[in-house]
Enzyme design. Structure first.
Site, PDB file in Angstrom:
ATOM      1  N   GLY A  10     -54.670 -18.203 -12.635  1.00  0.00           N
ATOM      2  CA  GLY A  10     -54.091 -18.802 -11.430  1.00  0.00           C
ATOM      3  C   GLY A  10     -55.166 -19.028 -10.382  1.00  0.00           C
ATOM      4  N   ILE A 125     -54.767 -13.036  -6.290  1.00  0.00           N
ATOM      5  CA  ILE A 125     -54.016 -12.690  -5.075  1.00  0.00           C
ATOM      6  C   ILE A 125     -53.298 -11.358  -5.269  1.00  0.00           C
ATOM      7  CG2 ILE A 125     -53.673 -15.076  -4.321  1.00  0.00           C
ATOM      8  CD1 ILE A 125     -50.699 -14.740  -5.286  1.00  0.00           C
ATOM      9  N   ASP A 126     -53.122 -10.936  -6.543  1.00  0.00           N
ATOM     10  CA  ASP A 126     -52.314  -9.733  -6.825  1.00  0.00           C
ATOM     11  C   ASP A 126     -53.052  -8.431  -6.496  1.00  0.00           C
ATOM     12  OD1 ASP A 126     -50.608 -11.638  -7.879  1.00  0.00           O
ATOM     13  OD2 ASP A 126     -51.223 -11.281  -9.956  1.00  0.00           O
ATOM     14  N   MET A 168     -44.996 -12.670  -4.584  1.00  0.00           N
ATOM     15  CA  MET A 168     -45.695 -12.556  -5.875  1.00  0.00           C
ATOM     16  C   MET A 168     -46.379 -11.193  -6.014  1.00  0.00           C
ATOM     17  SD  MET A 168     -47.403 -16.242  -6.639  1.00  0.00           S
ATOM     18  CE  MET A 168     -46.469 -17.562  -7.377  1.00  0.00           C
ATOM     19  N   GLU A 221     -41.873  -9.713  -6.898  1.00  0.00           N
ATOM     20  CA  GLU A 221     -41.280 -10.406  -8.064  1.00  0.00           C
ATOM     21  C   GLU A 221     -41.168  -9.504  -9.295  1.00  0.00           C
ATOM     22  OE1 GLU A 221     -43.893 -13.629  -9.186  1.00  0.00           O
ATOM     23  OE2 GLU A 221     -45.586 -12.280  -9.529  1.00  0.00           O
ATOM     24  N   ARG A 265     -29.467 -14.156   3.205  1.00  0.00           N
ATOM     25  CA  ARG A 265     -30.166 -15.350   2.709  1.00  0.00           C
ATOM     26  C   ARG A 265     -31.426 -14.906   1.969  1.00  0.00           C
ATOM     27  NH1 ARG A 265     -26.038 -17.384   3.937  1.00  0.00           N
ATOM     28  NH2 ARG A 265     -25.657 -19.219   5.236  1.00  0.00           N
ATOM     29  N   HIS A 271     -45.549 -20.325  -4.798  1.00  0.00           N
ATOM     30  CA  HIS A 271     -46.967 -20.705  -4.784  1.00  0.00           C
ATOM     31  C   HIS A 271     -47.536 -21.007  -3.402  1.00  0.00           C
ATOM     32  CE1 HIS A 271     -45.851 -20.926  -8.978  1.00  0.00           C
ATOM     33  NE2 HIS A 271     -47.130 -20.754  -9.245  1.00  0.00           N
ATOM     34  N   GLN A 273     -47.943 -18.886  -1.402  1.00  0.00           N
ATOM     35  CA  GLN A 273     -48.808 -17.716  -1.174  1.00  0.00           C
ATOM     36  C   GLN A 273     -50.223 -17.920  -1.698  1.00  0.00           C
ATOM     37  OE1 GLN A 273     -46.245 -13.978  -2.261  1.00  0.00           O
ATOM     38  NE2 GLN A 273     -45.273 -15.788  -3.087  1.00  0.00           N
TER      39      GLN A 273
HETATM   40  O1  F6P Z   1     -51.556 -13.770 -10.825  1.00  0.00           O
HETATM   41  C1  F6P Z   1     -51.321 -14.604  -9.750  1.00  0.00           C
HETATM   42  C2  F6P Z   1     -49.906 -15.104  -9.746  1.00  0.00           C
HETATM   43  O2  F6P Z   1     -49.729 -15.907  -8.595  1.00  0.00           O
HETATM   44  C3  F6P Z   1     -48.838 -14.010  -9.806  1.00  0.00           C
HETATM   45  O3  F6P Z   1     -48.630 -13.368  -8.580  1.00  0.00           O
HETATM   46  C4  F6P Z   1     -47.667 -14.801 -10.313  1.00  0.00           C
HETATM   47  O4  F6P Z   1     -46.747 -13.993 -11.007  1.00  0.00           O
HETATM   48  C5  F6P Z   1     -48.306 -15.791 -11.255  1.00  0.00           C
HETATM   49  O5  F6P Z   1     -49.665 -15.897 -10.883  1.00  0.00           O
HETATM   50  C6  F6P Z   1     -47.672 -17.159 -11.228  1.00  0.00           C
HETATM   51  O6  F6P Z   1     -48.262 -17.908 -12.224  1.00  0.00           O
HETATM   52  P1  F6P Z   1     -48.141 -19.492 -12.376  1.00  0.00           P
HETATM   53  O7  F6P Z   1     -49.052 -20.103 -11.350  1.00  0.00           O
HETATM   54  O8  F6P Z   1     -48.591 -19.760 -13.759  1.00  0.00           O
HETATM   55  O9  F6P Z   1     -46.712 -19.852 -12.106  1.00  0.00           O
END
Ligand code: F6P
Length: 341
Positions: A10, A125-126, A168, A221, A265, A271, A273
């Site tokens: 990613g 980002i994780d 995420m 998530e 809500r 994305h 983020q």
């Molecule tokens: O590893 C980074 C990340 O943004 C995770 O936080 C998220 O679960 C995943 O990638 C999303 O992946 P993709 O961009 O393939 O939807």
């Protein structure tokens, strides 16, 4: 020297800072750098682009990666590894810089054990790589989420609503915890601890009893109910065996509304983020990583990865990058809990 550089997995803010740093430093020493397009796929397809002073000019504030990325795994492609080795030789590379998370660096580790000269830089980002205290991209993601929580506060307060924010982070609660603490969330749910809905609802009700008739709940998530599976967007696995997480926010929002009777809500930040301009912290960290990566190549220290320990840039074995998932520091979660309800 002729150095190749690729970004895999990613995308994340700060990748361009690393690319720029490697290129600027290398060119100042009369070395040449080429970009391998779209991660490991570029080495399978031999797709490259020249990286000179002009191509890295003005990219520091730019999100994403100017050389592209993919989740391609050469170990999942028939004959992929041999092709990568062949193309590495044909491109006349003296070294390769692999910038990525556990998947990209996992491939880098194996290829390096097979004799390719590779140096890694950690991104995601994780922030879930155990071999470094922080990865670049994390700070930007946390700042984006924090701003979103601030915005949700005003609308939540105006309508007396519960706002659930899904963020995420895959199987680690770093983004949820940091942004939740920074944004003053009333409850934070992370993958490291199963969700107890009764506890969340009772906490929200207590808030109402003390006159606060709105609440913000941040949920990662990868969080899951006590008796339940991970919420998935689809069941397909990517080339590295990962599922696509997502959907826990909606499930949780429904339950909170049903059990508390408060209008709820859900916002799934997705994305957002990962996009856009990196923070100063991520630009500086990316720049420090990029310069050190180049130095490691010049010192012929291959099979290594740059890493941040405290405020020092150090180098570690590439295989350490993928050794263990760095889950949330529970001391931080205990601190967050002080402000729940
Ligand atoms: O590893 C980074 C990340 O943004 C995770 O936080 C998220 O679960 C995943 O990638 C999303 O992946 P993709 O961009 O393939 O939807």
């Amino acid at each position: 020297m002729r150095i190749g550089i690729l970004t895999g997995g990613g995308d994340c803010p700060g990748l361009n800072a690393v690319i720029r740093a490697v290129v600027r430093k290398a060119i100042s020493q009369k070395d040449e750098v080429i970009g391998i397009r779209n991660g490991w796929r570029g080495l399978l397809e031999k797709k490259t682009m020249p990286l000179d002073l002009e191509s890295v000019s003005g990219i520091l504030p730019k999100g994403g990666t100017i050389i592209g990325t993919s989740r391609t795994n050469p170990y999942k492609t028939e004959g992929g590894v041999d092709l990568v080795k062949k193309n590495y030789a044909q491109l006349k590379l003296d070294a390769l810089v692999a910038i990525g998370g556990e998947d990209t660096l996992g491939v880098a580790t194996k290829l390096s054990q097979e004799g390719l000269k590779i140096v890694g830089a950690p991104k995601t980002i994780d922030n879930d790589l155990s071999a470094t205290d922080f990865t670049f991209g994390f700070d930007t993601a946390v700042n984006i989420v924090t701003e979103c929580i601030d915005r949700l506060h005003t609308t939540a307060e105006s309508h007396n609503r519960v706002m659930v924010v899904e963020v995420m982070g895959r199987h680690a609660g770093w983004i949820a915890a940091y942004s939740g603490i920074a944004g003053g969330a009333d409850y934070i749910l992370v993958p490291e601890i199963p969700i107890d809905v009764e506890e969340v609802c009772s906490s929200i009700k207590k808030r109402h009893q003390r006159g606060k008739d709105f609440s913000i709940v941040v949920v990662a998530e990868g969080a899951a109910f006590k008796k339940g599976d991970l919420a998935l967007q689809d069941k397909e696995l990517d080339e590295f065996g990962h599922v696509r997480l997502g959907g826990i926010g909606n499930k949780l929002g429904e339950l909170i509304e049903k059990k508390t009777g408060f209008e709820t809500r859900v916002t799934v930040l997705g994305h957002i983020q990962r996009g856009g301009t990196p923070t100063a912290f991520d630009r500086v960290l990316g720049t420090r990583f990029g310069v050190r990566v180049y130095e490691l190549i010049k010192e012929a220290k291959f099979g290594k990865m740059v890493s941040l320990r405290g405020n020092k840039i150090v180098d570690v074995e590439l295989k350490e990058a993928t050794g263990e998932l760095k889950t949330l520091d529970m001391k931080l979660y205990d601190l967050a809990k002080i402000f729940f309800g």
